[in-house]
Enzyme design. Structure first.
Site, PDB file in Angstrom:
ATOM      1  N   LYS A 105       0.858  -1.189   0.000  1.00 16.19           N
ATOM      2  CA  LYS A 105       0.000   0.000   0.000  1.00 16.19           C
ATOM      3  C   LYS A 105       0.885   1.227   0.000  1.00 16.19           C
ATOM      4  CE  LYS A 105      -4.600   0.320   0.351  1.00 16.19           C
ATOM      5  NZ  LYS A 105      -5.539  -0.750   0.047  1.00 16.19           N
ATOM      6  N   ASN A 218     -16.730   6.128  -4.806  1.00 20.03           N
ATOM      7  CA  ASN A 218     -16.876   5.177  -5.910  1.00 20.03           C
ATOM      8  C   ASN A 218     -17.528   3.865  -5.470  1.00 20.03           C
ATOM      9  OD1 ASN A 218     -16.349   4.168  -8.657  1.00 20.03           O
ATOM     10  ND2 ASN A 218     -14.888   2.849  -7.645  1.00 20.03           N
ATOM     11  N   ALA A 219     -16.981   3.232  -4.417  1.00 20.26           N
ATOM     12  CA  ALA A 219     -17.505   1.920  -4.000  1.00 20.26           C
ATOM     13  C   ALA A 219     -18.959   2.032  -3.531  1.00 20.26           C
ATOM     14  CB  ALA A 219     -16.629   1.324  -2.902  1.00 20.26           C
ATOM     15  N   GLY A 220     -19.275   3.066  -2.747  1.00 23.25           N
ATOM     16  CA  GLY A 220     -20.636   3.234  -2.228  1.00 23.25           C
ATOM     17  C   GLY A 220     -21.649   3.448  -3.335  1.00 23.25           C
TER      18      GLY A 220
END
Ligand code: GLU
Length: 414
Positions: A105, A218-220
């Site tokens: 990461k 984006n994910a939500g």
């Protein structure tokens, strides 16, 4: 800033899994530390002509199963320990879904909300100039994370190719389609989450009717759209973002809500729902809750009040260990991040495979291959859960840690 130390949480989870699989001390000690950490400063030219010296990081947590893989986050509250935790979780995530990759990461401490496009481009290029020596298709392949996106990947790839003087599209994933991205990648994290919900609903016999989305990035947004599409049922009854929370017991029009968010940058002001207190969105009664924002959103202060039957973790590390215990005692099923949010890195891996052969798949093929991977991983986690009589996060950790430990041993590291 959160008062939790996510890396302490991440290590605790490794220790618990290690106890169950009776891991020897040397292997445990190896898995409790990042293999390599890079910290660097980057001079970045700002629009007003000044130069800001920003801090960047890249951590390669473990590469026994393959090159490090994981996103780069741009966030003002980023700390080394948060990146360590995220790199650690990526290691188990790639192992649980059985990808030939390790975990990594990266991050830059900055606030994208106050930066211009040009400043973001300057940061992205500066990051790659600093990191070019230790990333690479055979070393470490970054991707987006919180507040980074395909445009940022495009600038980064371009900078990398300028440095190495050849095409190297597999160096980063979740790129725009025009320059080596994969069909289905933008939806992949959310799609993988919905596939794991589908499996969990069958296994626990829970119909996935009413759902909540916490965090509307984006994910939500993608999960709100995909939940009803894939499960052919489901009402979005509550949603929250950093500005407010909305509630509608009859379900919201998700397409309109996403349009409103894209136009205004917020969910606040959306006409199709009533505004409620931000924290109470998590307390609404529902079948599925999708935490889709940052770490530690579900903690000892709100876990008692959650009224959903299944929690599908699209964010990394959204549940603290204290909350895990409370949720488990209350019979709430948690689909852990290292399984439920693995869709993104699975399709990133497909993107790398497509880039390396310069042969690109149709979206249906990508989605099918993703579904197969998630279903198989879900089965492995359920098997570990049943044979060890543990909660789902620990079961997923057992699978991930055991696979990484095995690779370390086969290589003769421990
Ligand atoms: N940042 C995403 C994650 O946390 C995607 C990582 C990747 O595709 O490499 O899973």
């Amino acid at each position: 800033m959160s008062s939790y130390n996510s890396f302490e949480t991440a290590k605790q989870q490794v220790i618990e899994a290690a106890k169950i699989i009776r891991l020897d001390n040397a292997t445990l000690n190896l898995l409790l530390k990042p293999q390599r950490e890079f910290a660097f400063t980057m001079p970045v030219r700002m629009d007003n002509g000044s130069v800001e010296i920003m801090e960047g990081y890249r951590i390669q947590y473990n590469t026994a199963r393959g090159p490090a893989k994981g996103g780069i986050r741009f966030h003002p509250d980023e700390t080394v320990d948060v990146i360590r935790a995220l790199a650690c979780w990526m290691t188990w995530k790639t192992a649980v879904v059985d990808l030939p990759l390790g975990g990594g990461k990266g991050g830059v401490i900055c606030n994208p909300k106050v930066l211009s496009e040009r400043e973001l481009e300057n940061i992205s290029r500066a990051y790659i100039r600093a990191a070019a020596d230790f990333i690479g298709t055979e070393k470490d392949i970054p991707a987006p994370d919180v507040y980074t996106n395909p445009q940022i990947m495009a600038w980064m790839m371009d900078e990398y190719e300028t440095i190495v003087r050849k095409h190297s599209s597999g160096i980063l994933t979740d790129k725009p389609l025009q320059i080596g991205g994969s069909e289905g990648r933008r939806d992949a994290t959310s799609r993988g989450g919905v596939y794991s919900v589908l499996e969990a609903c069958k296994y626990y016999n829970i119909p996935p009717k009413r759902f909540i989305v916490q965090g509307f990035g984006n994910a939500g947004q993608r999960v709100a759209l995909l939940h009803s599409e894939i499960l052919s049922e489901g009402k979005l009854v509550a949603v929250s973002d950093s500005s407010s929370a909305l509630y509608n017991p009859n379900g919201m029009n998700v397409h309109e809500l996403v349009r409103h968010k894209l136009q205004t940058g917020k969910i606040k002001g959306f006409k199709g729902a009533e505004e409620i207190d931000r924290d109470s969105a998590l307390e609404i009664e529902a079948d599925i809750l999708y935490p889709s924002a940052l770490e530690n959103a579900i903690n000892e202060f709100n876990a008692e009040k959650i009224n959903s039957k299944i929690i599908c973790e699209l964010a990394n590390g959204p549940t603290t260990p204290e909350a895990d215990i409370i949720l488990h005692q209350r019979g709430i099923k948690v689909l852990p991040d290292i399984l439920a949010s693995a869709g993104g890195v699975i399709v990133s891996y497909f993107e790398m495979v497509q880039d390396s052969s310069s042969f690109f798949w149709e979206e249906a093929g990508v989605n099918k291959a993703l579904e197969i991977k998630i279903k198989k991983a879900f089965r492995s986690v359920i098997n570990a859960q049943e044979s060890n009589n543990v909660h789902p996060r620990l079961a997923a950790m057992i699978v991930g840690v055991a696979r990484v430990a095995e690779a370390c041993k086969i290589r003769g590291w421990v």
